[in-house]
Design a protein around this motif. Structure first.
Motif, PDB file in Angstrom:
ATOM      1  N   GLU A  60     -11.423 -48.111 -34.245  1.00 52.27           N
ATOM      2  CA  GLU A  60     -10.404 -48.604 -35.168  1.00 52.27           C
ATOM      3  C   GLU A  60      -9.405 -49.551 -34.511  1.00 52.27           C
ATOM      4  OE1 GLU A  60      -9.878 -48.144 -38.467  1.00 52.27           O
ATOM      5  OE2 GLU A  60     -11.801 -47.109 -38.626  1.00 52.27           O
ATOM      6  N   TYR A  61      -9.398 -49.629 -33.186  1.00 54.91           N
ATOM      7  CA  TYR A  61      -8.423 -50.524 -32.560  1.00 54.91           C
ATOM      8  C   TYR A  61      -8.757 -51.964 -32.950  1.00 54.91           C
ATOM      9  CZ  TYR A  61      -4.367 -50.646 -29.653  1.00 54.91           C
ATOM     10  OH  TYR A  61      -3.059 -50.741 -29.240  1.00 54.91           O
ATOM     11  N   PRO A  62      -7.766 -52.747 -33.370  1.00 52.92           N
ATOM     12  CA  PRO A  62      -8.063 -54.098 -33.859  1.00 52.92           C
ATOM     13  C   PRO A  62      -8.502 -55.026 -32.734  1.00 52.92           C
ATOM     14  CG  PRO A  62      -5.692 -53.789 -33.700  1.00 52.92           C
ATOM     15  CD  PRO A  62      -6.315 -52.445 -33.425  1.00 52.92           C
ATOM     16  N   LEU A  63      -9.331 -55.996 -33.078  1.00 54.08           N
ATOM     17  CA  LEU A  63      -9.689 -57.031 -32.116  1.00 54.08           C
ATOM     18  C   LEU A  63      -8.510 -57.955 -31.848  1.00 54.08           C
ATOM     19  CD1 LEU A  63     -13.270 -58.068 -33.325  1.00 54.08           C
ATOM     20  CD2 LEU A  63     -12.656 -56.469 -31.513  1.00 54.08           C
ATOM     21  N   ASP A  64      -7.632 -58.083 -32.812  1.00 52.70           N
ATOM     22  CA  ASP A  64      -6.437 -58.921 -32.701  1.00 52.70           C
ATOM     23  C   ASP A  64      -5.341 -58.108 -32.019  1.00 52.70           C
ATOM     24  OD1 ASP A  64      -4.157 -60.436 -33.022  1.00 52.70           O
ATOM     25  OD2 ASP A  64      -4.468 -60.852 -35.154  1.00 52.70           O
ATOM     26  N   LEU A  65      -5.022 -58.446 -30.758  1.00 57.30           N
ATOM     27  CA  LEU A  65      -4.005 -57.715 -30.003  1.00 57.30           C
ATOM     28  C   LEU A  65      -2.673 -58.462 -29.950  1.00 57.30           C
ATOM     29  CD1 LEU A  65      -6.036 -56.205 -27.021  1.00 57.30           C
ATOM     30  CD2 LEU A  65      -5.693 -55.347 -29.336  1.00 57.30           C
ATOM     31  N   ILE A  66      -2.483 -59.414 -30.854  1.00 59.40           N
ATOM     32  CA  ILE A  66      -1.191 -60.095 -30.955  1.00 59.40           C
ATOM     33  C   ILE A  66      -0.167 -59.107 -31.510  1.00 59.40           C
ATOM     34  CG2 ILE A  66       0.065 -61.954 -32.133  1.00 59.40           C
ATOM     35  CD1 ILE A  66      -2.523 -63.589 -32.010  1.00 59.40           C
ATOM     36  N   HIS A  67       1.029 -59.155 -30.978  1.00 62.86           N
ATOM     37  CA  HIS A  67       2.068 -58.175 -31.321  1.00 62.86           C
ATOM     38  C   HIS A  67       2.786 -58.601 -32.605  1.00 62.86           C
ATOM     39  CE1 HIS A  67       4.185 -54.619 -30.413  1.00 62.86           C
ATOM     40  NE2 HIS A  67       5.229 -55.126 -29.818  1.00 62.86           N
ATOM     41  N   TRP A  68       2.008 -58.648 -33.682  1.00 67.01           N
ATOM     42  CA  TRP A  68       2.585 -59.019 -34.972  1.00 67.01           C
ATOM     43  C   TRP A  68       3.610 -57.979 -35.426  1.00 67.01           C
ATOM     44  CZ3 TRP A  68       1.532 -63.776 -36.122  1.00 67.01           C
ATOM     45  CH2 TRP A  68       0.288 -64.337 -35.831  1.00 67.01           C
ATOM     46  N   LYS A  69       4.540 -58.427 -36.228  1.00 68.27           N
ATOM     47  CA  LYS A  69       5.488 -57.491 -36.836  1.00 68.27           C
ATOM     48  C   LYS A  69       4.759 -56.693 -37.903  1.00 68.27           C
ATOM     49  CE  LYS A  69      10.017 -57.206 -39.089  1.00 68.27           C
ATOM     50  NZ  LYS A  69      11.162 -57.978 -39.642  1.00 68.27           N
ATOM     51  N   VAL A  70       4.779 -55.371 -37.761  1.00 73.32           N
ATOM     52  CA  VAL A  70       4.046 -54.472 -38.649  1.00 73.32           C
ATOM     53  C   VAL A  70       5.022 -53.456 -39.242  1.00 73.32           C
ATOM     54  CG1 VAL A  70       2.310 -52.641 -38.713  1.00 73.32           C
ATOM     55  CG2 VAL A  70       1.869 -54.733 -37.409  1.00 73.32           C
ATOM     56  N   ALA A  71       4.862 -53.167 -40.533  1.00 74.12           N
ATOM     57  CA  ALA A  71       5.722 -52.183 -41.204  1.00 74.12           C
ATOM     58  C   ALA A  71       4.876 -51.191 -41.986  1.00 74.12           C
ATOM     59  CB  ALA A  71       6.706 -52.880 -42.133  1.00 74.12           C
ATOM     60  N   ASN A  72       5.171 -49.915 -41.827  1.00 72.77           N
ATOM     61  CA  ASN A  72       4.496 -48.858 -42.570  1.00 72.77           C
ATOM     62  C   ASN A  72       5.463 -47.838 -43.170  1.00 72.77           C
ATOM     63  OD1 ASN A  72       1.432 -49.151 -42.143  1.00 72.77           O
ATOM     64  ND2 ASN A  72       2.223 -49.380 -40.055  1.00 72.77           N
ATOM     65  N   SER A  73       6.736 -47.911 -42.783  1.00 69.17           N
ATOM     66  CA  SER A  73       7.672 -46.865 -43.197  1.00 69.17           C
ATOM     67  C   SER A  73       7.898 -46.837 -44.703  1.00 69.17           C
ATOM     68  CB  SER A  73       9.005 -47.032 -42.462  1.00 69.17           C
ATOM     69  OG  SER A  73       9.542 -48.319 -42.666  1.00 69.17           O
ATOM     70  N   LYS A 130       0.734 -60.175 -40.444  1.00 65.32           N
ATOM     71  CA  LYS A 130      -0.022 -61.367 -40.057  1.00 65.32           C
ATOM     72  C   LYS A 130      -1.218 -61.050 -39.174  1.00 65.32           C
ATOM     73  CE  LYS A 130       3.390 -64.973 -40.762  1.00 65.32           C
ATOM     74  NZ  LYS A 130       4.072 -66.155 -40.190  1.00 65.32           N
ATOM     75  N   ARG A 131      -1.370 -59.804 -38.787  1.00 73.05           N
ATOM     76  CA  ARG A 131      -2.634 -59.429 -38.145  1.00 73.05           C
ATOM     77  C   ARG A 131      -3.786 -59.677 -39.101  1.00 73.05           C
ATOM     78  NH1 ARG A 131      -2.413 -53.553 -36.583  1.00 73.05           N
ATOM     79  NH2 ARG A 131      -1.184 -54.408 -34.865  1.00 73.05           N
ATOM     80  N   TRP A 132      -3.517 -59.495 -40.396  1.00 66.36           N
ATOM     81  CA  TRP A 132      -4.573 -59.576 -41.393  1.00 66.36           C
ATOM     82  C   TRP A 132      -4.375 -60.705 -42.399  1.00 66.36           C
ATOM     83  CZ3 TRP A 132      -8.590 -56.879 -40.026  1.00 66.36           C
ATOM     84  CH2 TRP A 132      -8.425 -55.699 -39.319  1.00 66.36           C
ATOM     85  N   LEU A 133      -3.130 -60.986 -42.788  1.00 61.59           N
ATOM     86  CA  LEU A 133      -2.866 -61.885 -43.908  1.00 61.59           C
ATOM     87  C   LEU A 133      -1.854 -62.962 -43.531  1.00 61.59           C
ATOM     88  CD1 LEU A 133      -2.300 -59.127 -46.643  1.00 61.59           C
ATOM     89  CD2 LEU A 133      -4.480 -60.163 -45.960  1.00 61.59           C
TER      90      LEU A 133
END
Length: 749
Positions: free
Chosen positions: A659-672, A292-295
């Motif tokens: 590269e650090y995002p302007l959005d610093l909200i602690h959204w749930k992020v997954a990359n594994s 949700k940082r992006w979408l």
């Protein structure tokens, strides 16, 4: 007792040249590289949520006027009232009432104009509304324009080619048609099914098979019609559009492999998947947009070029507009400064906005922290560097307010020289046993203060005392705070002693505690390095011999010099026969210690008792930095620059800052789940992949976290402050003259 050789050498060093060095006032070496702050492309997302339940979003397009239109099961929609960090909504599009009242079944662009199909005709509002062609197939769900306003229409099985207002050809496919594309060079339409690609020739009005495949989902003609890129449920394949020969291996090492849409935009390939969207970069790697940082949702339905070179990503939950803005690091710093001041100042502290619902800033409240002092000192240091560089009154006011908060940590309790962790109005936190009543009936204060707080305090107060040469009052207040804290520690036998008369769990620098840790257990090295830095800072600014004497005693009599010089490569797990506390401390690499080390390196190196020690400390700092290089951490790289070394990975530090995002909200992020990253075996340092991912693809974390943490976040329950995360390395870099003032130039990619 015979002294060890290193002890004899150290005594000689201290006795021969025991005098303080004068710290440099800017960069320490003219040979250091400098980043010219030219504009780069900063991306951010504006999101629009679909609010109606059960609405299926199907396609997004934007016309030559920058108007965005979405086709859905509820008809035509348009974005409304969205801005960065403040999502808008998708609402019914009533711009053309006659169009809104029709039963629209398909939407696409032709010559950058909207073209629709309703239940009986192909039509448009462009070209004075003259495009109106009746069709004969049941219901058009796909349409694509060709040459001279000719169109191929389909309901998924039947096909109809219309031109000049009439039907020219009809046909039928046995398999469901998923999409249609058009080649301008060959004047042919391309048809996609789950098992292959066919070509409809305008010249002979026939459909011929072109390529057979399996589990095909999407496609696009790219490179001016020379290459066909076909998406599948497991990656994508490039095919020569002239010969039908595959070009290279099927691409499966991707951020996500279940491809839902393929688009070529601005010469770059974009892919939508069931786990976000990604762009193929010129270096063959990927820019990954997910969470949700992006979408609004990760299940991507469609991608299109948007207004002003933005990218529109339609998902099952709504629309994201990825905006690319030309920005310098200085402009980014100004944005982050506004973020801090607008939402992250609590009683002068640099604080987190917490208790948010799904990332809504309207729902958040400022939260106290165990590390209010540490996070604030890192922001305070940043503002001092900013003031020295710019002399801006705003920076000076921020310094003053933060100093007031820091001073009150020492006065809100009744313990001489003991800093509270935090304070809050009475009744909100007293159920936690760490919280104590203040004398003032309105306030409570938090006890159990730790070493990471202490080293942060000394760092910022030292920076203030050294650099605020035109602000003697603030200098004096900083020195008073340094003296107060360090006298408390010296008076209490190198402990911080709490309200109950006992040392706090983590405020311990006494040799009995420090040297009880085996060699190789990180706490032995970190506590030694930090306390020597703290004592040196106190001596440098107060000139009280007790601080110098204690530093010399700890380094010579108790081995703290050897402790702090112990190679980082030898830090690891405690041996099987070690005490339980040492085993607990060394289960894995402590990334919070990294933060304490580097913050402490300012005082360790800058205020070294003599130049010979300073040279030794430089070696220790660079030794540590070598271990940290894979993380590409801007703060660690910039702190290392204070030693004057010419090699401190400035390029990687700038990469982090850009590269650090302007959005610093602690959204749930997954990359594994990603297959484009190369995992490595579990290890003590907790490095998970061969190469660290960009900050805008990782969870938001402070400098005390592992940059190789692939998954994380609290689902948008908090927003972090840029004060410590970003502004500290940036403004330190400006002060050290390794980052320039902004220069006027065109933005790079």
């Amino acid at each position: 007792m015979k002294r060890a050789p290193w002890t004899i050498v150290l005594l000689f060093i201290l006795q021969v040249c025991l005098q303080s060095c004068t710290p440099n006032q800017s960069a320490t070496s003219s040979t250091q590289p400098v980043h010219a702050d030219v504009a780069f492309q900063q991306d951010y997302s504006i999101k629009y949520n679909v609010t109606q339940e059960g609405v299926a979003l199907k396609k997004v397009v934007s016309d030559r006027n920058g108007v965005i239109s979405i086709f859905s099961s509820a008809g035509l929609l348009k974005p409304y009232a969205g801005s960065f960090l403040y999502p808008g909504t998708l609402v019914a599009d009533r711009t053309y009432r006659p169009i809104a009242d029709k039963k629209i079944t398909a939407l696409n662009l032709y010559q950058h104009q909207f073209v629709y199909a309703d239940d009986k005709a192909l039509l448009s509002n462009a070209w004075a509304g003259e495009l109106y062609t009746l069709y004969n197939i049941p219901t058009v769900s796909l349409l694509k324009g060709g040459k001279d306003k000719a169109f191929l229409l389909s309901d998924g099985h039947e096909l109809e080619y219309v031109k000049d207002g009439k039907s020219v050809w009809k046909g039928k496919q046995s398999e469901t048609i998923l999409d249609i594309d058009y080649s301008t060079t060959a004047d042919t339409f391309w048809l996609l099914t789950a098992n292959g690609v066919s070509v409809f020739s305008v010249n002979d009005l026939s459909v011929k098979p072109f390529f057979s495949g399996k589990d095909l989902t999407s496609f696009a003609l790219t490179e001016s019609g020379k290459t066909l890129v076909v998406g599948t449920h497991d990656g994508y394949q490039s095919i020569d559009a002239a010969t039908a020969q595959t070009k290279g291996e099927k691409q499966t090492k991707l951020p996500a492999t279940d491809i839902t849409t393929v688009k070529e935009i601005g010469g770059a390939l974009w892919f939508g998947t069931t786990q976000g969207a990604f762009k193929v970069r010129t270096d063959g790697k990927f820019d990954y947009y997910a969470s949700k940082r992006w979408l609004p949702g990760d299940d991507v339905i469609d991608i299109a070029e948007g207004p002003e070179a933005s990218i529109l990503i339609l998902t099952d939950k709504g629309l994201a507009q990825i905006v690319f803005k030309s920005m310098t690091l200085h402009e980014k710093a100004n944005y982050f400064q506004r973020q801090v001041r607008a939402r992250h100042v609590r009683h002068g502290f640099n604080a987190t906005m917490a208790y948010m619902t799904d990332g809504s800033l309207a729902t958040g409240s400022l939260e106290d922290s165990d590390n209010d002092g540490l996070w604030t000192t890192m922001y305070l240091g940043a503002e001092v560097f900013r003031y020295v560089v710019t002399k801006e009154d705003d920076a000076l006011q921020n310094i003053t307010e933060a100093t007031e908060a820091m001073e009150r940590l020492y006065t809100v309790n009744e313990l001489k020289g003991f800093p509270s962790r935090s304070f809050e109005r009475r009744g909100y936190k007293y159920d936690d046993k760490a919280w104590q009543r203040a004398r003032h009936p309105e306030w409570d204060w938090k006890a159990t203060t730790s070493s990471d707080e202490a080293i942060g305090h000394i760092f910022a107060f030292g920076v203030m005392a050294e650099l605020l040469t035109d602000q003697p009052s603030l200098q004096k207040r900083a020195v008073t705070l340094i003296d107060s804290l360090m006298q408390h520690i010296v008076d209490n036998d190198m402990y911080m002693v709490d309200w109950d008369g006992k040392p706090t769990v983590w405020g311990r620098w006494n040799p009995e505690y420090v040297n009880k840790r085996p060699w190789g257990v990180g706490d032995r090295k970190i506590n030694s390095a930090n306390i020597i830095a703290m004592l040196q800072t106190a001596y440098y600014f107060t000139k009280k011999e007790v601080y110098k004497d204690k530093a010399v005693e700890l380094m010579t009599k108790h081995g703290y010099f050897k402790n702090l010089m112990y190679p980082m490569a030898k830090i690891g797990k405690a041996a099987a026969d070690a005490d339980d506390w040492s085993k607990m401390l060394s289960e894995s690499w402590n990334h919070s210690d990294d933060e304490m080390y580097f913050v402490g390196y300012w005082g360790l190196y800058r205020y070294a008792l003599n130049d010979t020690l300073k040279t030794q400390y430089k070696d220790a700092i660079i030794d540590h930095w070598q271990m940290e290089r894979p993380e590409k951490e801007a703060a660690w790289n910039i702190f290392t620059a204070l030693t004057g070394t010419s090699d401190f990975d400035l390029k990687e530090a700038v990469w982090y800052l850009q590269e650090y995002p302007l959005d610093l909200i602690h959204w749930k992020v997954a990359n594994s789940h990603r297959k484009d990253i190369e995992p490595i075996e579990p290890n003590f340092r907790e490095q998970t992949t061969t190469e660290v991912l960009p900050p805008d693809e990782l969870p938001i974390n402070r400098h005390n976290a592992n940059r190789f943490e692939l998954d994380g976040g609290d689902g948008g329950a908090s927003e972090y402050s840029a004060g410590d995360i970003w502004l500290l390395p940036y403004w330190m870099g400006r002060y050290l003259n390794v980052i320039s003032a902004p220069t006027e130039t065109k933005a790079g990619k």
